[in-house]
Design a protein around this motif. Structure first.
Motif, PDB file in Angstrom:
ATOM      1  N   PHE A  14       2.928  11.270  -2.164  1.00 16.73           N
ATOM      2  CA  PHE A  14       2.433  10.588  -0.968  1.00 16.73           C
ATOM      3  C   PHE A  14       0.935  10.822  -0.811  1.00 16.73           C
ATOM      4  CE2 PHE A  14       1.328  10.234   3.489  1.00 16.73           C
ATOM      5  CZ  PHE A  14       1.902   9.021   3.829  1.00 16.73           C
ATOM      6  N   ALA A  15       0.499  12.084  -0.995  1.00 20.85           N
ATOM      7  CA  ALA A  15      -0.926  12.394  -0.882  1.00 20.85           C
ATOM      8  C   ALA A  15      -1.728  11.607  -1.909  1.00 20.85           C
ATOM      9  CB  ALA A  15      -1.154  13.892  -1.061  1.00 20.85           C
ATOM     10  N   SER A  16      -1.179  11.471  -3.111  1.00 19.59           N
ATOM     11  CA  SER A  16      -1.867  10.712  -4.159  1.00 19.59           C
ATOM     12  C   SER A  16      -2.043   9.254  -3.755  1.00 19.59           C
ATOM     13  CB  SER A  16      -1.078  10.805  -5.469  1.00 19.59           C
ATOM     14  OG  SER A  16      -1.706  10.066  -6.489  1.00 19.59           O
ATOM     15  N   ASP A  17      -0.986   8.648  -3.230  1.00 16.71           N
ATOM     16  CA  ASP A  17      -1.068   7.249  -2.785  1.00 16.71           C
ATOM     17  C   ASP A  17      -2.061   7.102  -1.627  1.00 16.71           C
ATOM     18  OD1 ASP A  17       0.781   6.616  -4.688  1.00 16.71           O
ATOM     19  OD2 ASP A  17       2.460   6.349  -3.314  1.00 16.71           O
ATOM     20  N   TYR A  18      -2.081   8.101  -0.752  1.00 16.38           N
ATOM     21  CA  TYR A  18      -3.005   8.082   0.387  1.00 16.38           C
ATOM     22  C   TYR A  18      -4.454   8.111  -0.083  1.00 16.38           C
ATOM     23  CZ  TYR A  18      -5.221   9.919   4.705  1.00 16.38           C
ATOM     24  OH  TYR A  18      -6.020  10.130   5.807  1.00 16.38           O
ATOM     25  N   LEU A  19      -4.738   9.017  -1.011  1.00 17.97           N
ATOM     26  CA  LEU A  19      -6.111   9.180  -1.486  1.00 17.97           C
ATOM     27  C   LEU A  19      -6.576   7.996  -2.325  1.00 17.97           C
ATOM     28  CD1 LEU A  19      -6.048  12.965  -2.442  1.00 17.97           C
ATOM     29  CD2 LEU A  19      -6.816  11.913  -0.322  1.00 17.97           C
ATOM     30  N   GLN A  20      -5.653   7.353  -3.011  1.00 19.74           N
ATOM     31  CA  GLN A  20      -6.010   6.231  -3.871  1.00 19.74           C
ATOM     32  C   GLN A  20      -5.979   4.894  -3.137  1.00 19.74           C
ATOM     33  OE1 GLN A  20      -3.576   6.399  -7.428  1.00 19.74           O
ATOM     34  NE2 GLN A  20      -4.079   8.550  -7.770  1.00 19.74           N
ATOM     35  N   GLY A  21      -5.733   4.948  -1.824  1.00 22.92           N
ATOM     36  CA  GLY A  21      -5.751   3.721  -1.020  1.00 22.92           C
ATOM     37  C   GLY A  21      -4.612   2.782  -1.304  1.00 22.92           C
ATOM     38  N   GLU A  22      -3.468   3.329  -1.740  1.00 24.75           N
ATOM     39  CA  GLU A  22      -2.329   2.482  -2.082  1.00 24.75           C
ATOM     40  C   GLU A  22      -1.322   2.352  -0.950  1.00 24.75           C
ATOM     41  OE1 GLU A  22      -0.676   3.809  -5.755  1.00 24.75           O
ATOM     42  OE2 GLU A  22      -2.549   3.536  -6.881  1.00 24.75           O
ATOM     43  N   LEU A  23      -1.638   2.900   0.221  1.00 27.35           N
ATOM     44  CA  LEU A  23      -0.757   2.797   1.383  1.00 27.35           C
ATOM     45  C   LEU A  23      -1.254   1.722   2.338  1.00 27.35           C
ATOM     46  CD1 LEU A  23      -0.334   6.570   2.375  1.00 27.35           C
ATOM     47  CD2 LEU A  23       1.246   5.209   1.011  1.00 27.35           C
ATOM     48  N   GLU A  24      -0.329   1.143   3.077  1.00 29.48           N
ATOM     49  CA  GLU A  24      -0.702   0.357   4.256  1.00 29.48           C
ATOM     50  C   GLU A  24      -0.985   1.382   5.357  1.00 29.48           C
ATOM     51  OE1 GLU A  24      -1.163  -2.852   4.526  1.00 29.48           O
ATOM     52  OE2 GLU A  24      -0.588  -3.271   2.454  1.00 29.48           O
ATOM     53  N   THR A  25      -2.241   1.748   5.506  1.00 27.60           N
ATOM     54  CA  THR A  25      -2.614   2.900   6.332  1.00 27.60           C
ATOM     55  C   THR A  25      -2.022   2.842   7.731  1.00 27.60           C
ATOM     56  OG1 THR A  25      -4.690   3.056   5.105  1.00 27.60           O
ATOM     57  CG2 THR A  25      -4.554   4.257   7.188  1.00 27.60           C
ATOM     58  N   GLU A  26      -2.017   1.661   8.344  1.00 31.60           N
ATOM     59  CA  GLU A  26      -1.560   1.553   9.726  1.00 31.60           C
ATOM     60  C   GLU A  26      -0.086   1.904   9.892  1.00 31.60           C
ATOM     61  OE1 GLU A  26      -1.484  -2.612   7.889  1.00 31.60           O
ATOM     62  OE2 GLU A  26      -2.810  -0.866   7.916  1.00 31.60           O
ATOM     63  N   ASP A  27       0.671   1.944   8.794  1.00 30.23           N
ATOM     64  CA  ASP A  27       2.079   2.339   8.872  1.00 30.23           C
ATOM     65  C   ASP A  27       2.240   3.845   9.020  1.00 30.23           C
ATOM     66  OD1 ASP A  27       2.958  -0.272   8.602  1.00 30.23           O
ATOM     67  OD2 ASP A  27       3.217  -0.131   6.427  1.00 30.23           O
ATOM     68  N   TYR A  28       1.227   4.609   8.659  1.00 29.36           N
ATOM     69  CA  TYR A  28       1.354   6.063   8.594  1.00 29.36           C
ATOM     70  C   TYR A  28       0.304   6.810   9.413  1.00 29.36           C
ATOM     71  CZ  TYR A  28       3.861   4.414   4.454  1.00 29.36           C
ATOM     72  OH  TYR A  28       4.694   3.737   3.599  1.00 29.36           O
ATOM     73  N   PHE A  29      -0.863   6.221   9.563  1.00 28.85           N
ATOM     74  CA  PHE A  29      -1.973   6.898  10.235  1.00 28.85           C
ATOM     75  C   PHE A  29      -2.698   5.916  11.160  1.00 28.85           C
ATOM     76  CE2 PHE A  29      -1.439   8.853   6.009  1.00 28.85           C
ATOM     77  CZ  PHE A  29      -1.157  10.157   6.380  1.00 28.85           C
ATOM     78  N   HIS A  30      -3.539   6.473  12.024  1.00 30.47           N
ATOM     79  CA  HIS A  30      -4.299   5.632  12.945  1.00 30.47           C
ATOM     80  C   HIS A  30      -5.710   5.338  12.457  1.00 30.47           C
ATOM     81  CE1 HIS A  30      -1.198   7.249  15.831  1.00 30.47           C
ATOM     82  NE2 HIS A  30      -1.149   5.958  16.076  1.00 30.47           N
ATOM     83  N   TYR A  31      -6.138   6.052  11.404  1.00 33.03           N
ATOM     84  CA  TYR A  31      -7.493   5.845  10.885  1.00 33.03           C
ATOM     85  C   TYR A  31      -7.441   5.694   9.373  1.00 33.03           C
ATOM     86  CZ  TYR A  31      -9.053   7.315  15.501  1.00 33.03           C
ATOM     87  OH  TYR A  31      -9.251   7.399  16.857  1.00 33.03           O
ATOM     88  N   ASP A  32      -8.221   4.754   8.886  1.00 29.85           N
ATOM     89  CA  ASP A  32      -8.268   4.439   7.454  1.00 29.85           C
ATOM     90  C   ASP A  32      -9.452   5.169   6.818  1.00 29.85           C
ATOM     91  OD1 ASP A  32      -8.449   3.332   4.936  1.00 29.85           O
ATOM     92  OD2 ASP A  32      -8.078   1.282   5.597  1.00 29.85           O
ATOM     93  N   LEU A  33      -9.188   5.993   5.804  1.00 31.28           N
ATOM     94  CA  LEU A  33     -10.257   6.760   5.163  1.00 31.28           C
ATOM     95  C   LEU A  33     -11.327   5.871   4.542  1.00 31.28           C
ATOM     96  CD1 LEU A  33      -8.449   9.704   3.290  1.00 31.28           C
ATOM     97  CD2 LEU A  33      -9.459   9.678   5.569  1.00 31.28           C
ATOM     98  N   SER A  34     -10.960   4.656   4.197  1.00 32.72           N
ATOM     99  CA  SER A  34     -11.920   3.768   3.535  1.00 32.72           C
ATOM    100  C   SER A  34     -12.887   3.106   4.516  1.00 32.72           C
ATOM    101  CB  SER A  34     -11.181   2.680   2.744  1.00 32.72           C
ATOM    102  OG  SER A  34     -10.453   1.834   3.623  1.00 32.72           O
ATOM    103  N   ASN A  35     -12.629   3.252   5.815  1.00 30.23           N
ATOM    104  CA  ASN A  35     -13.489   2.642   6.838  1.00 30.23           C
ATOM    105  C   ASN A  35     -14.755   3.479   7.007  1.00 30.23           C
ATOM    106  OD1 ASN A  35     -14.727   1.629   9.131  1.00 30.23           O
ATOM    107  ND2 ASN A  35     -12.826   1.397  10.273  1.00 30.23           N
ATOM    108  N   PRO A  36     -15.932   2.920   6.739  1.00 27.07           N
ATOM    109  CA  PRO A  36     -17.177   3.705   6.850  1.00 27.07           C
ATOM    110  C   PRO A  36     -17.467   4.157   8.281  1.00 27.07           C
ATOM    111  CG  PRO A  36     -17.664   1.381   6.493  1.00 27.07           C
ATOM    112  CD  PRO A  36     -16.198   1.535   6.299  1.00 27.07           C
TER     113      PRO A  36
END
Length: 542
Positions: A14-36
């Motif tokens: 799961f952490a790997s998918d999170y770090l590689q941007g392979e998740l639909e972020t809004e399903d799991y978290f409130h903030y997207d790491l890729s957002n500057p």
């Protein structure tokens, strides 16, 4: 000292998918790491909430008054009182001698991200370390690993607790601790820094009353100049600030469990394993018997909150009254601790380990139940220290760091032994083994045709022969290893240093080995390096 980045896969899917941007972020978290604008957006969200900053700052000031005075710490305590301040927070159990290296890596991550965002936002961003003193798992914190007979060996401090006592309340014996530390330091070997370490630790042990006290003094000593604030989650004084929050957790108790269960079911449907085990009718709170120093997990049962083994039975009203009058008798579990942290602090970002990323994702709907957003979950820095001698061994064995840090050295050792073994001996052995087994089978078949009663004896006989053959081949292999022990020792040193017990270095070794080898300023020196939160592994060459 030099640092380089290395791209490595995460050990957690799961952490790997999170770090590689392979998740639909809004399903799991409130903030997207890729957002500057992730931190600016989070900062604005926090500015629309209210926090008891004054009371929290007073508590931290009182708690940290037991340690040596620090201007940077005092400045950050005052900074926390400001309405425009936020914090970067992360936490860990109070391991002896600070526990595994990843604790140090987490503290570095907290401080470095706070410094980075203080510059970026132009606002007070304060580093806070949450000591998990309310945890009761003594076996998790009572040891360090040392080298013994060429292998990592667990060295536990001799302490027995008959109950599930919070680590905050686990006392240490000065004489036993002195002796235990002396046994640890002896395994590291004498250097020019050893005597100072002994002297400093003797003083620290003398001043420390409990595991948490011992842990906090070390962390403060190493990181006070960067203004790191410490909080002990098991401190009764902190509990008094949590009274109202405990009431909210009790009133919405059943709903919290439902929301977490729904999120878990959603994640399992996506193919991810469940990280948090809640059990049946979980209350996600502990009751703490302050007389016995015993902690028991509560569950809901027929309108009551009961211990799982019947230790206590309380109505919701009694539990609410306890939260008001005796909050020190309550503590959080893995579900409610993040909620409590978010209620207490204006959290700009939470620094997490790989496993924490996955279980925080299971809490998204629970946060929403309290009209809160989960803070940005930022992976801590992953660091490996590479000593000069180990670097030489890597070059001479032609092993890459990526290989060692992902799979260890076992495959490389097998390949090396295959390359140096005597093919003639190997072939002669295989031929002999095959012929013996073939002839034994022919003899056995004929003998059994004459007398079936011989079959058990013949079966035992072939087993004995095969064991003797294996013994003989093993002796041949041993002699091969002895002849090539100089090279095999290089592989062994590499594994023990970088991937001990087939685990990352940071999970096994303790920082005191490096303090003994490189001096009391070792932590200060690694703090001088320029870290970037780019999800790449940090290689620090010593």
């Amino acid at each position: 000292m030099e640092m380089k980045d290395l791209a490595l896969p995460s050990l957690n899917r799961f952490a790997s998918d999170y770090l590689q941007g392979e998740l639909e972020t809004e399903d799991y978290f409130h903030y997207d790491l890729s957002n500057p604008d992730i931190y600016r957006n989070r900062y604005q969200e926090l500015m629309n909430r209210t926090f008891s900053r004054g009371e929290l700052s007073d508590y931290i000031q009182e708690y940290m008054s037991r340690f040596s005075s620090s201007e940077a710490v005092n400045d950050n305590i005052e900074g926390l009182r400001r309405d425009d301040s936020v914090v970067v927070v992360g936490g860990q159990q109070a391991g002896l001698l600070s526990g595994p290296l990843y604790t140090i890596h987490k503290v570095i991550s907290i401080i470095k991200l706070a410094q980075e965002q203080r510059k970026a936002l132009g606002k007070p961003v304060i580093p806070v370390f949450w000591i998990a003193g309310e945890d009761h798992d003594l076996a998790e914190v009572n040891h360090v690993y040392v080298m013994k007979n060429g292998k990592p060996d667990k060295k536990s401090y001799p302490s027995y607790q008959p109950f599930k006592t919070m680590i905050t309340d686990v006392e240490i014996d000065e004489i036993k601790m002195d002796q235990w530390f002396e046994e640890i330091i002896e395994t590291y070997g004498e250097t020019g820094f050893t005597n100072k370490l002994r002297k400093d630790m003797k003083e620290t042990i003398k001043l420390s009353k409990t595991f948490v006290d011992f842990f906090a003094r070390l962390i403060h000593e190493w990181f006070h100049e960067y203004g790191l604030l410490l909080v002990d989650a098991g401190d009764p004084a902190l509990r008094r600030l949590e009274t109202g929050f405990f009431e909210s957790l009790i009133e919405k108790n059943e709903k919290i469990a439902q929301e977490v269960a729904q999120q878990q079911a959603f994640m399992q449907a996506k193919g991810y394993s469940k990280m948090i085990e809640m059990g049946e009718e979980p209350a996600n709170l502990f009751y703490y018997d302050t007389n016995k120093k015993d902690r028991c997990l509560l569950k809901r049962s027929e309108g009551m909150f009961t211990g799982r083994n019947g230790e206590v039975s309380l109505s919701e009203q009694e539990l609410l009254q306890m939260a008001k009058d005796h909050p020190e008798q309550l503590s959080n579990n893995v579900v409610t601790r993040p909620l409590m942290q978010e209620m207490l602090f204006p959290v700009l970002a939470f620094i997490s380990g790989p496993g924490e990323i996955a279980y925080w994702a299971e809490l998204k709907r629970a946060f929403e139940l309290f009209a809160m957003k989960m803070p940005p979950i930022i992976p801590r820095l992953n660091i490996t220290f590479i000593e000069r001698g180990i670097q030489t061994d890597l070059e001479e064995t032609e092993l890459t760091l990526k290989t060692v840090l992902t799979e260890g050295t076992a495959n490389a050792v097998r390949c090396y032994l295959d390359s140096v073994k005597d093919e003639t001996v190997d072939q002669l052995f295989r031929d002999m083994k095959s012929q013996l087994e073939e002839n034994h089978q022919k003899l056995s078949m004929h003998a059994v045709s004459l007398d079936k009663g011989l079959e058990p004896m013949l079966n035992k006989n072939i087993d004995f022969i095969q064991k003797q053959l294996a013994f003989m081949y093993g002796k041949i292999e041993e002699r091969t290893k002895e002849r090539h022990s100089f090279v095999l020792k290089k592989y062994e040193r590499i594994a023990n240093s970088l991937y001990p017990m087939e685990s990352p270095q940071e999970r096994i070794w303790n920082v005191f080995y490096y303090l003994n080898q490189y001096g009391p300023d070792f932590v200060k020196e690694i703090m001088k390096l320029d870290y970037h939160f780019n999800n790449e592994h940090k290689l620090i060459y010593l």
